[in-house]
Design a protein around this motif. Sequence first.
Motif, PDB file in Angstrom:
ATOM      1  N   PHE A 289      27.407 -18.072 -26.489  1.00 18.38           N
ATOM      2  CA  PHE A 289      26.199 -17.164 -26.705  1.00 18.38           C
ATOM      3  C   PHE A 289      26.693 -15.875 -27.514  1.00 18.38           C
ATOM      4  N   LEU A 290      27.205 -16.421 -28.815  1.00 17.66           N
ATOM      5  CA  LEU A 290      27.571 -15.702 -29.800  1.00 17.66           C
ATOM      6  C   LEU A 290      26.918 -15.722 -30.855  1.00 17.66           C
ATOM      7  N   SER A 291      26.119 -14.879 -31.462  1.00 17.24           N
ATOM      8  CA  SER A 291      25.087 -15.082 -32.881  1.00 17.24           C
ATOM      9  C   SER A 291      25.742 -14.815 -34.039  1.00 17.24           C
ATOM     10  N   PRO A 292      25.641 -15.551 -34.995  1.00 17.03           N
ATOM     11  CA  PRO A 292      26.339 -15.004 -36.179  1.00 17.03           C
ATOM     12  C   PRO A 292      26.242 -13.512 -36.729  1.00 17.03           C
ATOM     13  N   LEU A 293      25.096 -13.147 -36.225  1.00 12.27           N
ATOM     14  CA  LEU A 293      24.895 -11.595 -36.625  1.00 12.27           C
ATOM     15  C   LEU A 293      25.780 -10.758 -35.677  1.00 12.27           C
ATOM     16  N   THR A 294      25.968 -10.944 -34.163  1.00 14.43           N
ATOM     17  CA  THR A 294      26.888 -10.492 -33.503  1.00 14.43           C
ATOM     18  C   THR A 294      28.081 -10.544 -33.897  1.00 14.43           C
TER      19      THR A 294
ATOM     20  N   SER B  50      29.142 -16.904 -41.865  1.00 16.03           N
ATOM     21  CA  SER B  50      29.055 -15.277 -42.160  1.00 16.03           C
ATOM     22  C   SER B  50      30.028 -14.980 -43.127  1.00 16.03           C
ATOM     23  N   ALA B  51      30.375 -16.164 -43.972  1.00 15.88           N
ATOM     24  CA  ALA B  51      31.339 -15.755 -45.000  1.00 15.88           C
ATOM     25  C   ALA B  51      31.001 -14.793 -46.021  1.00 15.88           C
ATOM     26  N   ASP B  52      29.884 -14.735 -46.569  1.00 19.79           N
ATOM     27  CA  ASP B  52      29.604 -13.908 -47.661  1.00 19.79           C
ATOM     28  C   ASP B  52      29.787 -12.387 -47.247  1.00 19.79           C
ATOM     29  N   PHE B  53      28.976 -12.221 -45.867  1.00 21.25           N
ATOM     30  CA  PHE B  53      29.169 -10.930 -45.502  1.00 21.25           C
ATOM     31  C   PHE B  53      30.756 -10.416 -45.008  1.00 21.25           C
ATOM     32  N   ILE B  54      31.556 -11.268 -44.449  1.00 23.26           N
ATOM     33  CA  ILE B  54      32.914 -10.945 -44.274  1.00 23.26           C
ATOM     34  C   ILE B  54      33.603 -10.600 -45.458  1.00 23.26           C
ATOM     35  N   LYS B  55      33.190 -11.350 -46.642  1.00 19.22           N
ATOM     36  CA  LYS B  55      33.894 -11.058 -48.082  1.00 19.22           C
ATOM     37  C   LYS B  55      33.532  -9.846 -48.648  1.00 19.22           C
TER      38      LYS B  55
ATOM     39  N   SER C   1       8.118  -3.223 -22.984  1.00 20.41           N
ATOM     40  CA  SER C   1       7.001  -2.695 -23.566  1.00 20.41           C
ATOM     41  C   SER C   1       7.382  -2.068 -24.933  1.00 20.41           C
ATOM     42  N   GLN C   2       8.617  -2.103 -25.362  1.00 24.09           N
ATOM     43  CA  GLN C   2       8.760  -1.626 -26.855  1.00 24.09           C
ATOM     44  C   GLN C   2       9.100  -2.993 -27.705  1.00 24.09           C
ATOM     45  N   TYR C   3       8.931  -3.956 -27.179  1.00 23.07           N
ATOM     46  CA  TYR C   3       8.997  -5.160 -27.924  1.00 23.07           C
ATOM     47  C   TYR C   3       7.973  -6.357 -27.973  1.00 23.07           C
ATOM     48  N   ALA C   4       7.614  -6.666 -29.194  1.00 16.74           N
ATOM     49  CA  ALA C   4       6.644  -7.981 -29.206  1.00 16.74           C
ATOM     50  C   ALA C   4       7.102  -9.051 -28.392  1.00 16.74           C
ATOM     51  N   LYS C   5       6.056 -10.020 -28.109  1.00 14.83           N
ATOM     52  CA  LYS C   5       6.402 -11.063 -27.167  1.00 14.83           C
ATOM     53  C   LYS C   5       7.796 -11.815 -27.457  1.00 14.83           C
ATOM     54  N   ASP C   6       8.124 -12.117 -28.767  1.00 19.66           N
ATOM     55  CA  ASP C   6       9.228 -13.000 -28.968  1.00 19.66           C
ATOM     56  C   ASP C   6      10.480 -12.128 -29.349  1.00 19.66           C
ATOM     57  N   GLU C   7      10.180 -11.195 -29.546  1.00 23.03           N
ATOM     58  CA  GLU C   7      11.510 -10.179 -29.889  1.00 23.03           C
ATOM     59  C   GLU C   7      12.355  -9.956 -28.857  1.00 23.03           C
ATOM     60  N   LEU C   8      12.003  -9.831 -27.736  1.00 19.70           N
ATOM     61  CA  LEU C   8      13.089  -9.577 -26.724  1.00 19.70           C
ATOM     62  C   LEU C   8      14.154 -10.238 -26.588  1.00 19.70           C
ATOM     63  N   VAL C   9      13.925 -11.538 -26.447  1.00 15.52           N
ATOM     64  CA  VAL C   9      15.044 -12.661 -26.290  1.00 15.52           C
ATOM     65  C   VAL C   9      16.240 -12.373 -27.581  1.00 15.52           C
ATOM     66  N   HIS C  10      15.369 -12.370 -28.828  1.00 13.02           N
ATOM     67  CA  HIS C  10      16.513 -12.075 -30.049  1.00 13.02           C
ATOM     68  C   HIS C  10      17.030 -10.626 -29.716  1.00 13.02           C
ATOM     69  N   GLU C  11      16.643  -9.680 -29.414  1.00  9.71           N
ATOM     70  CA  GLU C  11      17.213  -8.373 -28.859  1.00  9.71           C
ATOM     71  C   GLU C  11      18.491  -8.493 -27.959  1.00  9.71           C
ATOM     72  N   LEU C  12      18.417  -9.567 -26.886  1.00 11.48           N
ATOM     73  CA  LEU C  12      19.372  -9.562 -25.874  1.00 11.48           C
ATOM     74  C   LEU C  12      20.649 -10.074 -26.548  1.00 11.48           C
ATOM     75  N   PHE C  13      20.343 -10.961 -27.602  1.00 11.47           N
ATOM     76  CA  PHE C  13      21.657 -11.504 -28.096  1.00 11.47           C
ATOM     77  C   PHE C  13      21.974 -11.001 -29.400  1.00 11.47           C
ATOM     78  N   ALA C  14      21.443  -9.869 -29.987  1.00  9.48           N
ATOM     79  CA  ALA C  14      21.637  -9.206 -31.426  1.00  9.48           C
ATOM     80  C   ALA C  14      22.520  -7.808 -30.980  1.00  9.48           C
ATOM     81  N   PRO C  15      23.137  -7.591 -32.050  1.00 10.67           N
ATOM     82  CA  PRO C  15      23.672  -6.208 -31.835  1.00 10.67           C
ATOM     83  C   PRO C  15      22.586  -5.085 -32.029  1.00 10.67           C
ATOM     84  N   GLN C  16      22.749  -3.965 -31.516  1.00 11.58           N
ATOM     85  CA  GLN C  16      21.922  -3.027 -31.240  1.00 11.58           C
ATOM     86  C   GLN C  16      21.945  -2.220 -32.845  1.00 11.58           C
ATOM     87  N   THR C  17      20.644  -1.836 -33.204  1.00 12.25           N
ATOM     88  CA  THR C  17      20.838  -1.151 -34.367  1.00 12.25           C
ATOM     89  C   THR C  17      20.823   0.368 -34.554  1.00 12.25           C
TER      90      THR C  17
END
Length: 439
Positions: free
Chosen positions: A4-9, A197-202, A423-439
């Motif tokens: 349950f660890l996305s590359p972004l996180t 994540s190689a390019d980001f880490i480098k 209500s702050q998220y579109a239909k498919d955005e909330l699932v992504h939000e649960l697994f992603a870091p906060q902006t």
Amino acid sequence: MNQFLSPLTFREMIATIAKDDIVLREVEKNHDENRWWPLEVKDWRLRMLIAGWSSRISYRAINSYASVVMAMDEIGFDNFFEMELREKLKVIKPLGLAETRLTYANSLFQYLKGKTSNYLDQPNDVLIEQFQKEVSGAGYKIAQCAILYAKGYHCGIMPVDSGMNTTLLPCLGLQTKKTAVGHEISRTALEDLVNQSADFIKSTVINLHNASITLPPQTNPTWFSHLALIYHKRQYCNNHACDSCTLRNNPKISRLIGKMCDPEHSFPGGLNKVILEGIDTCGKTTLAKRLVEAGYTYNHQKYRETYQDIDQYYTELYTQSKPLTVYDRSFISELVYGPVLRGKSRISETAIEKILKVLRDQGFSIVFLDEEPDTLRSRLRQSTSQFPRHLEVMEKVDPLRKKYQEVVARLSSQLNTITVNPSQYAKDELVHELFAPQT
């Protein structure tokens, strides 16, 4: 593996770890020339031997270990096995467990007979699998280290020790088997995340924060990422330093970080088994359906007004839970609706602690959908013909919402809890939000 660890996180985690001054100093000291596996040792076979002997050596014993490495480099791989038994044991003695380490050495010597350095041209996965099967006392974690040291720091292997496998990685959202093969499953999962994540880490992590580190061209930063995780584990996980952990104190990812180093209230990170809670019509079922599309199994729990043994029911339900399950409602509903609508909860304080222990052991997360009161009242009003109880709920929206906030705040000290306004998220955005870091 329950991943349950996305590359972004993961990128945010590595960036956070790499900026920690204590971790940074250790990574810089060990990246280009590792204190445990020094480059002055040239014989690839001796490197395999030394890597195996580095197991079960505490960081406090690094100087004694280094003296043995220097002695072995002077003796040489072949010469060591021509020595008398008592002389061999004398060399190994400063490391402790001399006979066990000698058994490993003798088995390695037999395994490598007839092999040349061309043997290392095989894929990492093949070499590690062969090594752990054929070398006595090796196992996957020693096999990973032996092959990495023999091939070189930047060969793409990301070794996983026991502390990483049982404490740090579950905190990050990577939960695997606690058996020997778990180290190998964790290794491949981490390598995939680093490669993605190689390019980001480098560019963002190494170049900005670690100017003294040399990364050979055309190589992925698996060695750097390994060292960063290892030294974070030693500084925070090994010392049970939950409160000062840089990952837990990062507001972008704190809700996804577990608390495995807390002996009394440990829980893993990520979203393994999910409980969705909130007032009727807040969007629990809608979100549950999205999680089912993402691979979860759905378990709908009605509010059980007439159950007398409700605490026993939920204890058994969660004890038998399976990975990747989303629960639509839970015992929390009783802790909220009971006091607000009937004046008391049917679940005692003792029962609450019992249920919480099961939830921690099973790796549950709570997602509280804290919808706006006016939105809830509007939805409830429209649904009263189908659900008559919604009329009563509509009249109690404010006290119900307040009680939910109190209960969730209490649970947050012992469980991974996430509060969102759907209500702050579109239909498919909330699932992504649960697994992603906060902006």
